[in-house]
Design a protein around this motif. Structure first.
Motif, PDB file in Angstrom:
ATOM      1  N   TRP A   5       1.191  -1.253   0.332  1.00 43.70           N
ATOM      2  CA  TRP A   5      -0.334  -0.018  -0.301  1.00 43.70           C
ATOM      3  C   TRP A   5       1.292   1.191   0.431  1.00 43.70           C
ATOM      4  CZ3 TRP A   5      -0.804   4.250   3.524  1.00 43.70           C
ATOM      5  CH2 TRP A   5      -1.336   5.247   2.830  1.00 43.70           C
ATOM      6  N   LEU A   6       1.437   0.978   0.326  1.00 43.07           N
ATOM      7  CA  LEU A   6       2.760   2.662   0.467  1.00 43.07           C
ATOM      8  C   LEU A   6       3.318   2.653  -0.781  1.00 43.07           C
ATOM      9  CD1 LEU A   6       4.627   1.853   4.098  1.00 43.07           C
ATOM     10  CD2 LEU A   6       3.494   4.052   3.557  1.00 43.07           C
ATOM     11  N   ARG A   7       4.067   2.147  -1.743  1.00 43.03           N
ATOM     12  CA  ARG A   7       4.922   1.967  -2.841  1.00 43.03           C
ATOM     13  C   ARG A   7       3.407   2.792  -3.179  1.00 43.03           C
ATOM     14  NH1 ARG A   7       7.292  -2.994  -1.418  1.00 43.03           N
ATOM     15  NH2 ARG A   7       5.737  -4.168  -2.383  1.00 43.03           N
ATOM     16  N   GLU A   8       2.574   2.165  -3.751  1.00 41.53           N
ATOM     17  CA  GLU A   8       1.111   2.454  -4.428  1.00 41.53           C
ATOM     18  C   GLU A   8       0.839   4.038  -3.990  1.00 41.53           C
ATOM     19  OE1 GLU A   8      -2.667   0.136  -3.864  1.00 41.53           O
ATOM     20  OE2 GLU A   8      -1.259  -1.149  -5.106  1.00 41.53           O
ATOM     21  N   PHE A   9       0.617   4.012  -2.479  1.00 43.59           N
ATOM     22  CA  PHE A   9       0.177   5.579  -2.079  1.00 43.59           C
ATOM     23  C   PHE A   9       1.603   6.626  -2.493  1.00 43.59           C
ATOM     24  CE2 PHE A   9       0.903   9.045   1.030  1.00 43.59           C
ATOM     25  CZ  PHE A   9       0.000   9.638   1.034  1.00 43.59           C
ATOM     26  N   GLU A  20       1.123   9.955  -4.814  1.00 44.96           N
ATOM     27  CA  GLU A  20       1.391  10.899  -4.159  1.00 44.96           C
ATOM     28  C   GLU A  20       2.387  12.357  -5.953  1.00 44.96           C
ATOM     29  OE1 GLU A  20       0.369  13.402  -1.716  1.00 44.96           O
ATOM     30  OE2 GLU A  20      -1.015  11.488  -2.457  1.00 44.96           O
ATOM     31  N   LEU A  21       3.748  10.773  -6.381  1.00 43.07           N
ATOM     32  CA  LEU A  21       4.430  11.838  -6.992  1.00 43.07           C
ATOM     33  C   LEU A  21       4.629  12.237  -8.432  1.00 43.07           C
ATOM     34  CD1 LEU A  21       7.501   8.994  -6.329  1.00 43.07           C
ATOM     35  CD2 LEU A  21       6.863  11.719  -5.535  1.00 43.07           C
ATOM     36  N   GLN A  22       3.445  11.227  -8.735  1.00 41.64           N
ATOM     37  CA  GLN A  22       1.808  11.635 -10.105  1.00 41.64           C
ATOM     38  C   GLN A  22       1.194  12.473  -9.966  1.00 41.64           C
ATOM     39  OE1 GLN A  22      -0.161   8.198 -11.079  1.00 41.64           O
ATOM     40  NE2 GLN A  22       1.883   6.824 -11.850  1.00 41.64           N
ATOM     41  N   ASP A  23       1.262  13.331  -8.302  1.00 39.20           N
ATOM     42  CA  ASP A  23      -0.146  14.253  -8.539  1.00 39.20           C
ATOM     43  C   ASP A  23       0.783  15.612  -8.755  1.00 39.20           C
ATOM     44  OD1 ASP A  23      -2.251  13.011  -8.618  1.00 39.20           O
ATOM     45  OD2 ASP A  23      -2.411  12.790  -6.608  1.00 39.20           O
TER      46      ASP A  23
END
Length: 306
Positions: free
Chosen positions: A295-299, A303-306
């Motif tokens: 989940w942390l990796r996905e989060f 966030e980096l994409q945003d």
């Protein structure tokens, strides 16, 4: 004067836990800061577990008003245990009982909040002339890095008192007690402390060796604390008492040594570090880690994409 004997085994620990936890308001308005959970255990349980793992079976907790939850946590919860037993939930039953079986727990109230030195001084009667450990509840030491056991070993060999040291960024030294040191003959991780300063200005700090929340103290510290006036912040500082002990001869309980710690430490007294501690410890758990790390990796990626 208090008699000293470095050959007396260290079996007692003092855990000051009377602070108000103002940095965590409003969460600590009615809940002791020491009871804030780090994953699924309160922070204070990690500290007691550390003391017990180092062979300290007699623990005095120095508390204050609104700290009754600490005593309840290390006491039996018969109704809850009975409920879990009836349900056959042996795993949760075991975890509920763990805190009760760690050590012999004792409690005393500090009364007036006059600082760490004062909190330690109220333990004098319980310590009864023996060397003892002090563990601050805001500092969690990873059990894979047995700092306290090493400190006890050094105290038993050299006598006097022992503090835990950690190298910090010089810009952060004003947040800690700071030690001036010189090499010792015991090992590369052990220094003789020649001076101590509580939260010095960066330009005046004698080193970047910070004193963190673990101590093994000779009982002569109580004699010094009785004569120690309020220092920084108008409080009786343990650092000031230890500074005096650095000037006293070893046969009167003087001399202070430092053990340099390079392991994993979690500062739960700071909100950002508290959150980091939860993330790091949860990530390493076998039961939580795999899903939580995914989940942390996905989060982080989102966030980096945003």
């Amino acid at each position: 004067m208090t008699t000293t004997n470095s050959r007396i085994p260290v079996t007692k620990a003092v855990v000051p836990a009377a602070g108000l936890g103002t940095r965590f308001l409003p969460a600590t308005k009615a809940t002791p800061k020491e009871m804030l959970p780090v994953v699924d255990k309160p922070a204070i349980q990690y500290v007691v577990e550390e003391a017990a793992s180092a062979g300290l079976s007699d623990i005095l907790m120095v508390t204050g008003r609104n700290k009754r939850a600490l005593e309840d946590h290390f006491d039996r919860a018969y109704e809850l245990e009975e409920l879990l037993a009836r349900k056959g939930d042996q795993d949760r039953l075991r975890r509920v009982r763990e805190s009760v079986e760690l050590a012999n727990m004792h409690y005393v109230r500090q009364g007036d909040p006059k600082g760490l030195g004062h909190a330690v001084s109220v333990a004098e009667q319980h310590v009864a002339g023996q060397p003892f450990a002090v563990l601050l509840g805001d500092d969690l030491i990873d059990p894979r890095d047995p700092l306290l056991s090493r400190m006890i070993e050094v105290q038993q060999e050299l006598g006097g008192s022992v503090v835990a040291l950690m190298e910090v960024d010089p810009a952060q030294i004003h947040l800690y007690g700071c030690a001036a040191v010189k090499p010792s003959s015991v090992g590369e991780d052990v220094f003789q402390v020649t001076d101590l300063v509580e939260k010095p200005d960066t330009a005046e700090a004698p080193s970047n060796y910070a004193v963190i929340g673990r101590y093994v103290l000779d009982p002569s510290v109580f004699d010094v604390l009785r004569e120690t006036p309020p220092g920084r912040g108008g409080e009786i500082q343990l650092t000031d008492a230890l500074r005096e002990l650095t000037t006293r001869p070893a046969d009167t309980g003087g001399q202070v040594h430092g053990v340099l710690f390079k392991g994993r430490r979690y500062d739960t007294g700071d909100r950002s570090d508290y959150l980091r501690a939860i993330v790091r410890l949860a990530s390493e758990r076998e039961d939580l880690g795999p899903d939580f790390r995914a989940w942390l990796r996905e989060f982080v990626a989102s966030e980096l994409q945003d």
